[in-house]
Structures are given as structure tokens and as C-alpha cells.
Design a protein around this motif. Structure first.
Motif, PDB file in Angstrom:
ATOM      1  N   VAL A 170       0.841  -1.199   0.000  1.00 62.95           N
ATOM      2  CA  VAL A 170       0.000   0.000   0.000  1.00 62.95           C
ATOM      3  C   VAL A 170       0.877   1.250   0.000  1.00 62.95           C
ATOM      4  O   VAL A 170       1.916   1.290   0.655  1.00 62.95           O
ATOM      5  CB  VAL A 170      -0.923   0.023   1.247  1.00 62.95           C
ATOM      6  N   VAL A 171       0.439   2.251  -0.742  1.00 65.35           N
ATOM      7  CA  VAL A 171       0.973   3.603  -0.603  1.00 65.35           C
ATOM      8  C   VAL A 171      -0.113   4.402   0.107  1.00 65.35           C
ATOM      9  O   VAL A 171      -1.197   4.608  -0.446  1.00 65.35           O
ATOM     10  CB  VAL A 171       1.311   4.233  -1.968  1.00 65.35           C
ATOM     11  N   ALA A 172       0.163   4.802   1.357  1.00 68.05           N
ATOM     12  CA  ALA A 172      -0.825   5.513   2.171  1.00 68.05           C
ATOM     13  C   ALA A 172      -0.598   7.013   2.045  1.00 68.05           C
ATOM     14  O   ALA A 172       0.510   7.506   2.274  1.00 68.05           O
ATOM     15  CB  ALA A 172      -0.716   5.082   3.632  1.00 68.05           C
ATOM     16  N   VAL A 173      -1.661   7.731   1.687  1.00 68.09           N
ATOM     17  CA  VAL A 173      -1.575   9.175   1.498  1.00 68.09           C
ATOM     18  C   VAL A 173      -2.577   9.859   2.419  1.00 68.09           C
ATOM     19  O   VAL A 173      -3.762   9.516   2.416  1.00 68.09           O
ATOM     20  CB  VAL A 173      -1.868   9.567   0.028  1.00 68.09           C
ATOM     21  N   ASN A 174      -2.093  10.798   3.200  1.00 67.94           N
ATOM     22  CA  ASN A 174      -2.974  11.614   4.027  1.00 67.94           C
ATOM     23  C   ASN A 174      -3.277  12.920   3.307  1.00 67.94           C
ATOM     24  O   ASN A 174      -2.353  13.575   2.800  1.00 67.94           O
ATOM     25  CB  ASN A 174      -2.329  11.922   5.381  1.00 67.94           C
ATOM     26  N   LEU A 175      -4.542  13.297   3.285  1.00 65.54           N
ATOM     27  CA  LEU A 175      -4.980  14.530   2.639  1.00 65.54           C
ATOM     28  C   LEU A 175      -5.655  15.427   3.653  1.00 65.54           C
ATOM     29  O   LEU A 175      -6.338  14.953   4.570  1.00 65.54           O
ATOM     30  CB  LEU A 175      -5.953  14.210   1.498  1.00 65.54           C
ATOM     31  N   SER A 185      -7.779  18.641  -1.752  1.00 65.28           N
ATOM     32  CA  SER A 185      -6.742  18.946  -0.772  1.00 65.28           C
ATOM     33  C   SER A 185      -5.751  19.970  -1.328  1.00 65.28           C
ATOM     34  O   SER A 185      -5.326  20.887  -0.616  1.00 65.28           O
ATOM     35  CB  SER A 185      -6.032  17.652  -0.369  1.00 65.28           C
ATOM     36  N   ILE A 186      -5.406  19.841  -2.606  1.00 64.33           N
ATOM     37  CA  ILE A 186      -4.489  20.787  -3.245  1.00 64.33           C
ATOM     38  C   ILE A 186      -5.109  22.175  -3.262  1.00 64.33           C
ATOM     39  O   ILE A 186      -4.439  23.182  -2.990  1.00 64.33           O
ATOM     40  CB  ILE A 186      -4.138  20.334  -4.668  1.00 64.33           C
ATOM     41  N   ALA A 187      -6.395  22.270  -3.562  1.00 62.25           N
ATOM     42  CA  ALA A 187      -7.077  23.556  -3.650  1.00 62.25           C
ATOM     43  C   ALA A 187      -7.016  24.310  -2.319  1.00 62.25           C
ATOM     44  O   ALA A 187      -7.002  25.542  -2.300  1.00 62.25           O
ATOM     45  CB  ALA A 187      -8.527  23.359  -4.067  1.00 62.25           C
TER      46      ALA A 187
END
Length: 307
Positions: A250-255, A303-305
């Protein structure tokens, strides 16, 4: 980055609004200090902080960023090459006054925040009306973590733009990808942790990491910074952080998202506001394939916005 143009549209007709600097430097400083967390993702600690007889000055602003890193912020209303040198001189003061800074954090944010201050790579933020090409090149040669942020005022609109960002001593250069060189653990444990995880991961996890990393670096002004146990992606503020979990593939990404605004799916998204893992307390997305990355696109954009 290109020049920013702003237009007022009325009745289908566009009229350009000319950008300007603030009338006095203190006006800019007061505005950002009052809104520092919203604008820069930094918790405000003190203004015009005296550095004592040896360092001969006052730090415009002191803060603590989202990762618990001490931050020195200096302002110039227009262009001034001394803003970088001045900020760096205060970084020397900060290096010699850990306990004083931690007392300030405790007074302002509490003992828990003071105990979690990360001294591994203190940060400088220089805010000015503009920076020259030579400024952006020069900071790349300085072995310190520095952000150059330009601003413009358009009527009642303030714009902030990350012009340059350097990761600092021992870290890869800006917009760096997955580390491949052998780096001493005592210098940069964050890079080593990720490097070991990637080296031991299955090929498909390495490939997925590359795709996720590329996607998170796609927005204009996006940078990657290694932290102690994860990688952080940000513009002016952090919008994502990532870790590789080889055993789970898994690649876990927090946003940085409010879980109440996300339809959580078991095994794919979860609320981590009470966990605080990966440096961002919001929504964790578990990516196992390129298809999962595509499913997460809307969440990533949101999240980027906000950054």
C-alpha cells in the motif's frame, strides 16, 4: 512562474486590476500575523521578538509549522536583497536558543506542542513584493531550509506565491523524487526510512509510488520534503503526506480534508483526525493500484485547492 494578472468582470467586460505592494512593511506583517495559519500553515508565536545584544535585532515573526518545525518569517514590502541575509542571521539565533523558543511555544500553544518541537531542520520564510532571478539561484546554494514567497495586493485581494523553496541541509533538492543515493542515517533518518521501505518493496509498489509521487508534484509550485517517518507535499501549505507500506503493498496518502465531507469507504479511505499520523490530520487514502489513484483524484484536487 509567469506574472499574475487579475481582472474584474462586470457585465461581460473584463478590466485588469493593477497589482501593488502595501503602503508600509508593518501593514503586510500585521496582516499575515493575524492570518498566518490560514495563509502559510504556520501557527503564530511572536512579533518583533528581540534577539538580544549579540544578534542585535528583532525577528519580524516567529512561528511553528504543521510539522512542529520552528519558523523565522521576515518581510519586505518591495524588493530587498537583505531580507534573506537578515532572516538567516536570525536562524543562527534560533539555533542557539532552543530552550527560549520552546518556552515561547509552551506559553502560546501549551506544553505538549513545546515537547514536540522538531529541531532537525528549522525553516526560514521570506515574504517580499518580488524576488530576483539571482535570489532564487542564491538560496539553492545556501544549506538551509528557505521559502521565498512573493505577494501582490489587488484592491481587497492579497495573493501569495511560492517563488522558490529549498529543503535545507542534508535533504535532496526541491522537487526531489524517491531517494536513491546512500545517505547516513544520523543525518537524514526520514530519507533512509523511505529508502529502505522502497528498496524492500515489490516492483508494483515501487511503480505505484512513482505514479503517486508524480501526481502530487504536478501542481504548480508543489514541493516534496522528507520528514522523520514520511514524505510531505506542499505548496504554501501542506496538502498531502505519504508513506510506503511494503508488507501491505500500500501507498498511504494523508490529505487535508474534513472527513465529514468525504464518503468514507472501508479499506480505501478512513478518518485519521484523532490519530494524527503522517503529519496531516484528515483523511487517509490507501492506494493499491493505478485505479485507486484515479479514484482518489477528486480528493487530491480538493486537498491541493486548500493549500
Amino acid at each position: 512562474m509567469g506574472d499574475l494578472k487579475v481582472f474584474r468582470v462586470r457585465g461581460g467586460r473584463a478590466t485588469e486590476i493593477s497589482g501593488a505592494s502595501v503602503a508600509v512593511e508593518r501593514e503586510l506583517q500585521s496582516l499575515i500575523e493575524a492570518n498566518m495559519e490560514a495563509m502559510l500553515g504556520i501557527r503564530f508565536l511572536a512579533s518583533e521578538y528581540r534577539t538580544g545584544r549579540r544578534h542585535r535585532g528583532r525577528v519580524d515573526s516567529l512561528g511553528l509549522d504543521e510539522s512542529g518545525t520552528p519558523v523565522v518569517i521576515e518581510y519586505k514590502r518591495s524588493r530587498d536583497q537583505n531580507v534573506i541575509n537578515q532572516a538567516l542571521s536570525y536562524l543562527v539565533w534560533l539555533r542557539d536558543h532552543h530552550h527560549e523558543f520552546e518556552r515561547l511555544v509552551a506559553d502560546r500553544l501549551g506544553a505538549e506542542a513545546a515537547g514536540a518541537v522538531d529541531w532537525s531542520n528549522p525553516r526560514v520564510v521570506c515574504v517580499a513584493g518580488e524576488f530576483t532571478y539571482h535570489d532564487t539561484v542564491a538560496v539553492e546554494e545556501i544549506d538551509r531550509r528557505i521559502d521565498l514567497v512573493s505577494y501582490r495586493v489587488f484592491d481587497d485581494v492579497l495573493t501569495l506565491r511560492l517563488v522558490a523553496s529549498v529543503a535545507g541541509a542534508g535533504w535532496p533538492s526541491s522537487r526531489a523524487k524517491a531517494p536513491t543515493a546512500s545517505i547516513a542515517t544520523e543525518q537524514v533518518p526520514a530519507v533512509s526510512v523511505q529508502q529502505h521501505r522502497l528498496e524492500g518493496a515489490p516492483a508494483k509498489v515501487k511503480e505505484l509510488f512513482g505514479a503517486v509521487d508524480e501526481r502530487l508534484l504536478l501542481p504548480e509550485g508543489a514541493w516534496m520534503e522528507p520528514q522523520q517517518h514520511y514524505l510531505t507535499y506542499r505548496r504554501l501549505k501542506k496538502f498531502a503526506s505519504l508513506r510506503v507500506l511494503p508488507r501491505k503493498e500500500v501507498v498511504a496518502v494523508n490529505l487535508k480534508l474534513d472527513p465529514a465531507t468525504v464518503e468514507l469507504e472501508e479499506g480505501f479511505t478512513r478518518d485519521v483526525t484523532e490519530i494524527g499520523c503522517l503529519g496531516i490530520s484528515g483523511v487517509e487514502v490507501s492506494l493499491r493500484s493505478q485505479a485507486d489513484l484515479e479514484r482518489a483524484e477528486d480528493l487530491i484536487l480538493r486537498s491541493i485547492a486548500a493549500s
